[in-house]
Design an enzyme around this catalytic site. Structure first.
Site, PDB file in Angstrom:
ATOM      1  N   GLY A 170       9.632   4.923   1.940  1.00 52.90           N
ATOM      2  CA  GLY A 170      10.601   5.942   2.355  1.00 52.90           C
ATOM      3  C   GLY A 170      10.676   6.001   3.878  1.00 52.90           C
ATOM      4  CG  ASP A 174       8.486  14.765   5.165  1.00 52.02           C
ATOM      5  OD1 ASP A 174       7.486  14.274   5.714  1.00 52.02           O
ATOM      6  OD2 ASP A 174       8.563  14.949   3.943  1.00 52.02           O
ATOM      7  CG  ASN A 176       2.878  15.872   4.414  1.00 56.26           C
ATOM      8  OD1 ASN A 176       3.492  14.844   4.126  1.00 56.26           O
ATOM      9  ND2 ASN A 176       1.611  16.066   4.098  1.00 56.26           N
TER      10      ASN A 176
HETATM   11  N1  SAH Z   1       7.323  13.760   2.007  1.00 56.86           N
HETATM   12  C1  SAH Z   1       7.470  12.350   1.941  1.00 56.86           C
HETATM   13  C2  SAH Z   1       6.427  11.682   2.800  1.00 56.86           C
HETATM   14  C3  SAH Z   1       6.998  10.687   3.736  1.00 56.86           C
HETATM   15  S1  SAH Z   1       5.793   9.595   4.374  1.00 56.86           S
HETATM   16  C4  SAH Z   1       7.358  11.908   0.492  1.00 56.86           C
HETATM   17  O1  SAH Z   1       7.776  12.647  -0.373  1.00 56.86           O
HETATM   18  O2  SAH Z   1       6.921  10.792   0.216  1.00 56.86           O
HETATM   19  C5  SAH Z   1       6.769   8.115   4.549  1.00 56.86           C
HETATM   20  C6  SAH Z   1       6.723   7.146   3.397  1.00 56.86           C
HETATM   21  O3  SAH Z   1       5.526   6.409   3.418  1.00 56.86           O
HETATM   22  C7  SAH Z   1       6.795   7.734   2.025  1.00 56.86           C
HETATM   23  O4  SAH Z   1       8.095   7.952   1.651  1.00 56.86           O
HETATM   24  C8  SAH Z   1       6.145   6.672   1.166  1.00 56.86           C
HETATM   25  O5  SAH Z   1       7.086   5.698   0.792  1.00 56.86           O
HETATM   26  C9  SAH Z   1       5.152   6.053   2.092  1.00 56.86           C
HETATM   27  N2  SAH Z   1       3.764   6.507   1.900  1.00 56.86           N
HETATM   28  C10 SAH Z   1       3.079   7.388   2.658  1.00 56.86           C
HETATM   29  N3  SAH Z   1       1.820   7.508   2.248  1.00 56.86           N
HETATM   30  C11 SAH Z   1       1.674   6.675   1.196  1.00 56.86           C
HETATM   31  C12 SAH Z   1       0.583   6.336   0.322  1.00 56.86           C
HETATM   32  N4  SAH Z   1      -0.611   6.890   0.454  1.00 56.86           N
HETATM   33  N5  SAH Z   1       0.816   5.433  -0.665  1.00 56.86           N
HETATM   34  C13 SAH Z   1       2.030   4.869  -0.815  1.00 56.86           C
HETATM   35  N6  SAH Z   1       3.087   5.139  -0.016  1.00 56.86           N
HETATM   36  C14 SAH Z   1       2.924   6.028   0.968  1.00 56.86           C
END
Ligand code: SAH
Length: 298
Positions: A170, A174, A176
């Site tokens: 993504g 945001d 979070n």
């Molecule tokens: N609130 C958002 C967070 C965005 S973080 C959500 O609902 O996902 C940006 C992107 O990084 C996310 O959309 C996701 O695709 C990826 N991401 C972040 N942490 C992750 C994790 N631990 N495992 C897999 N994908 C992750």
């Protein structure tokens, strides 16, 4: 000796790219004026830029596909959008520097997002990547079963990278505030989800939600090294890790709220040196890339 990207063994690629005279000026005489033809002679140009360009172009044809979903422009403030665009430059730079680059695919490049990218990401139009205004569902309508949305909110954990899968990260900053945004979106769209296996290798002192460029960089490192621990250690900032503990996962409930932090690239030096690093990003983003042709979409 460096073998030119339109020569053996990349003849398949040769038909999908156009020659860019500045980069391979010395190869120009070997090309016919109107059409690109396969040249089996070695290219006299032998620079690291040419080598990385070559690797990125190969990745467009047969690299592991990784989508950055840029459909969240309405969920971000101007500052967040700008921060995301800076992260996209880091993603591209990390991929360009990798010995085994991925095929990066930016979907949903339109409107405010497109404007911001054009402002923040130098040479975006020439990045060796797929860029599409369409959503990934439209762009990959024939392969929706292969799509896997990466999200920290998934119950599945990714183990090996599967070359037949098309992973999605993504593209959103945001702070979070949107819980389950990507997981919910994927569920609505009937797409598989998976989280990174961070808890199996690294104990975090804060949330396991990583920023976009860190996830992209982790995927690039994993593909390069085939070792999750090394990939996490190379990318996850020390401040996010629990001191002295590298084995136990931190229960989500005990995790303090995440503060938005600038997501510097994995190789980011100390703050006072960041100017230099930014310059490197700019430089890498502008590594005389070539235009992708319409046929290099998947
Ligand atoms: N609130 C958002 C967070 C965005 S973080 C959500 O609902 O996902 C940006 C992107 O990084 C996310 O959309 C996701 O695709 C990826 N991401 C972040 N942490 C992750 C994790 N631990 N495992 C897999 N994908 C992750």
């Amino acid at each position: 000796m460096h073998v030119c990207c339109w020569g053996t063994p990349c003849s398949r690629l040769a038909w999908q790219v156009q020659c860019e005279p500045e980069l391979h000026g010395s190869c120009q005489p070997l090309l016919s004026a109107a059409t690109l033809r396969v040249n089996t002679q070695p290219c006299p140009a032998s620079t690291s830029t040419a080598t990385s360009t070559h690797a990125c172009m190969q990745a467009l044809v047969k690299g592991q596909r990784l989508i950055v979903d840029l459909s969240f422009e309405d969920k971000m403030t101007d500052a967040e959008l700008k921060s995301l665009c800076q992260q996209l430059a880091y993603c591209y730079s990390a991929n360009a520097r990798s010995s085994k680059p991925m095929h990066l695919i930016f979907t949903g490049v339109q409107g405010r997002m497109k404007e911001c990218i054009n402002k923040q990401c130098s040479g975006f139009d020439n990045w060796i990547a797929t860029k599409s205004e369409a959503t990934y569902l439209v762009h990959f309508k024939e392969e929706t079963e292969q799509l896997v949305y990466l999200t920290a909110d998934s119950e599945n954990e990714i183990q090996e990278l599967d070359p037949s899968k098309i992973y999605i990260v993504g593209g959103i900053v945001d702070r979070n505030r949107y819980k389950n945004l990507c997981a919910g979106k994927a569920e609505e769209e009937g797409i598989a989800t998976a989280k990174l296996p961070i808890g199996d290798y690294v104990a975090l002192s804060s949330s396991s939600v990583m920023c976009t460029n860190h996830v992209v960089e982790i995927m690039i490192r994993q593909q390069e090294l085939g070792d999750w621990r090394a990939a996490f250690e190379a990318v996850i900032p020390t401040r996010k890790r629990k001191a002295g503990d590298t084995s136990d996962a931190v229960p989500e409930d005990n995790i303090p709220a995440v503060k938005e932090e600038p997501c510097a690239p994995a190789s980011a030096p100390a703050p006072q040196k960041q100017k230099k690093d930014k310059a490197a990003v700019k430089g890498a983003a502008a590594t005389k890339p070539r235009k992708e042709t319409a046929s290099v979409g998947k």
